[in-house]
Design an enzyme around this catalytic site. Structure first.
Site, PDB file in Angstrom:
ATOM      1  N   TYR A  49       0.878  -0.784   0.069  1.00 34.53           N
ATOM      2  CA  TYR A  49       0.166   0.189  -0.083  1.00 34.53           C
ATOM      3  C   TYR A  49       0.945   1.164   0.017  1.00 34.53           C
ATOM      4  CZ  TYR A  49      -4.536  -2.006  -0.024  1.00 34.53           C
ATOM      5  OH  TYR A  49      -5.746  -3.687   0.502  1.00 34.53           O
ATOM      6  N   PHE A  57      -4.862   7.337   6.503  1.00 37.29           N
ATOM      7  CA  PHE A  57      -5.474   5.883   7.223  1.00 37.29           C
ATOM      8  C   PHE A  57      -4.378   4.708   7.319  1.00 37.29           C
ATOM      9  CE2 PHE A  57      -7.300   6.863   2.715  1.00 37.29           C
ATOM     10  CZ  PHE A  57      -6.102   5.365   1.851  1.00 37.29           C
ATOM     11  N   ARG A  85     -14.195  -4.741 -10.223  1.00 35.23           N
ATOM     12  CA  ARG A  85     -13.984  -3.880  -9.324  1.00 35.23           C
ATOM     13  C   ARG A  85     -15.254  -3.256  -8.950  1.00 35.23           C
ATOM     14  NH1 ARG A  85      -9.916  -0.805  -8.155  1.00 35.23           N
ATOM     15  NH2 ARG A  85     -10.883   0.932  -6.728  1.00 35.23           N
ATOM     16  N   THR A  91     -15.766   1.981  -2.724  1.00 32.46           N
ATOM     17  CA  THR A  91     -14.524   1.479  -0.991  1.00 32.46           C
ATOM     18  C   THR A  91     -15.525   1.351  -0.301  1.00 32.46           C
ATOM     19  OG1 THR A  91     -13.123   2.599  -2.510  1.00 32.46           O
ATOM     20  CG2 THR A  91     -12.246   2.250  -0.138  1.00 32.46           C
ATOM     21  N   ARG A 102     -18.804  -4.898  -1.318  1.00 36.00           N
ATOM     22  CA  ARG A 102     -17.988  -4.590  -0.379  1.00 36.00           C
ATOM     23  C   ARG A 102     -20.036  -4.133   0.059  1.00 36.00           C
ATOM     24  NH1 ARG A 102     -14.113  -1.300  -3.259  1.00 36.00           N
ATOM     25  NH2 ARG A 102     -11.455  -2.607  -2.078  1.00 36.00           N
ATOM     26  N   ASN A 112     -13.483  -3.266   4.376  1.00 38.84           N
ATOM     27  CA  ASN A 112     -14.090  -3.889   3.311  1.00 38.84           C
ATOM     28  C   ASN A 112     -13.829  -4.897   2.392  1.00 38.84           C
ATOM     29  OD1 ASN A 112     -12.042  -3.098   1.828  1.00 38.84           O
ATOM     30  ND2 ASN A 112     -12.722  -1.269   1.160  1.00 38.84           N
ATOM     31  N   HIS A 115     -10.149  -6.321  -2.072  1.00 44.00           N
ATOM     32  CA  HIS A 115      -9.041  -5.457  -2.593  1.00 44.00           C
ATOM     33  C   HIS A 115      -9.147  -5.910  -4.367  1.00 44.00           C
ATOM     34  CE1 HIS A 115      -5.948  -3.623  -4.278  1.00 44.00           C
ATOM     35  NE2 HIS A 115      -5.632  -4.357  -4.603  1.00 44.00           N
TER      36      HIS A 115
HETATM   37  P1  IDP Z   1     -10.010   0.458  -3.378  1.00 40.98           P
HETATM   38  O1  IDP Z   1      -9.586  -0.472  -2.249  1.00 40.98           O
HETATM   39  O2  IDP Z   1     -11.717   0.456  -3.361  1.00 40.98           O
HETATM   40  O3  IDP Z   1      -8.808   1.096  -5.207  1.00 40.98           O
HETATM   41  P2  IDP Z   1      -8.109   2.636  -2.161  1.00 40.98           P
HETATM   42  O4  IDP Z   1      -8.371   4.021  -2.057  1.00 40.98           O
HETATM   43  O5  IDP Z   1      -7.350   2.327  -3.136  1.00 40.98           O
HETATM   44  O6  IDP Z   1      -9.757   2.039  -2.382  1.00 40.98           O
HETATM   45  O7  IDP Z   1      -8.022   2.591  -0.247  1.00 40.98           O
HETATM   46  C1  IDP Z   1      -7.043   1.445  -0.396  1.00 40.98           C
HETATM   47  C2  IDP Z   1      -7.596   1.097   0.952  1.00 40.98           C
HETATM   48  O8  IDP Z   1      -7.582   1.862   1.909  1.00 40.98           O
HETATM   49  C3  IDP Z   1      -9.300   0.567   0.949  1.00 40.98           C
HETATM   50  O9  IDP Z   1      -9.898  -0.646  -0.188  1.00 40.98           O
HETATM   51  C4  IDP Z   1      -9.406   0.485   2.389  1.00 40.98           C
HETATM   52  O10 IDP Z   1      -9.028  -0.889   3.077  1.00 40.98           O
HETATM   53  C5  IDP Z   1      -8.551   2.014   2.920  1.00 40.98           C
HETATM   54  N1  IDP Z   1      -9.335   3.050   2.671  1.00 40.98           N
HETATM   55  C6  IDP Z   1      -9.545   3.772   1.913  1.00 40.98           C
HETATM   56  N2  IDP Z   1      -9.891   4.975   2.141  1.00 40.98           N
HETATM   57  C7  IDP Z   1     -10.276   4.901   3.545  1.00 40.98           C
HETATM   58  C8  IDP Z   1     -10.068   5.580   4.337  1.00 40.98           C
HETATM   59  O11 IDP Z   1     -10.809   7.306   4.237  1.00 40.98           O
HETATM   60  N3  IDP Z   1     -10.421   5.342   5.451  1.00 40.98           N
HETATM   61  C9  IDP Z   1      -9.985   4.469   6.179  1.00 40.98           C
HETATM   62  N4  IDP Z   1      -9.490   3.537   5.547  1.00 40.98           N
HETATM   63  C10 IDP Z   1      -9.295   3.746   3.835  1.00 40.98           C
HETATM   64 MG    MG Z   2      -6.945   0.882  -4.735  1.00 43.53          MG
END
Ligand code: IDP
Ligand code: MG
Length: 134
Positions: A49, A57, A85, A91, A102, A112, A115
């Protein structure tokens, strides 16, 4: 054929819904090219990540992702990245459409359930991160 990296996250493995998620993957027509149960170290999660390292976060996310077993999968299909997706949904589970994984199984924007890669280059990088051929 496109490939994408999917992860069944620790919240989902803890809930014992690996089978339900894998069933959905198969029903949706993806071919499972690779699949492995793993326990990520916090450093492995941090590396995976790294793109989010400046986000508030990041620390909590990496702690969560290393808190229990995950299932790592490589999925193949036409438009696999976009289609996976769509099956995952937004998300934030509260924003995800009904019928998405999700929405069905996510607990919070962090926890959630699943991934999925977001583009072809990131998919190849993510697949290599976990499935580097020796
Ligand atoms: P995605 O998994 O839908 O691609 P990303 O923005 O790439 O979303 O974020 C990666 C992961 O980080 C998310 O799946 C989630 O587990 C976590 N995440 C994303 N945004 C937040 C937030 O605002 N608060 C807490 N965790 C978050
Ligand atoms: Mg992502």
């Amino acid at each position: 054929m496109d490939r994408t990296l999917a992860i069944i996250k620790p919240d989902a493995t803890k809930k014992r819904i690996i089978g339900k998620i894998v069933e959905r993957i198969e029903e949706e027509g993806f071919t499972i090219a690779e699949m492995r149960l793993a326990r990520l170290t916090e450093d492995e999660a941090k590396g995976f990540y790294a793109v989010h390292k400046d986000k508030g976060f990041y620390g909590s996310l990496c702690e969560f992702m290393s808190s229990g077993p995950v299932v790592l999968l490589v999925l193949e299909a036409e438009n696999a990245i976009r289609r996976w997706r769509e099956v995952m949904g937004a998300t934030d589970p509260a924003q995800a459409k009904p019928g998405t994984l999700r929405r069905a199984y996510g607990f919070s924007i962090e926890r959630n359930a699943v991934h999925g890669s977001d583009a072809r280059e990131t998919a190849e990088w993510e697949i290599a991160y976990f499935f580097k051929k020796k």
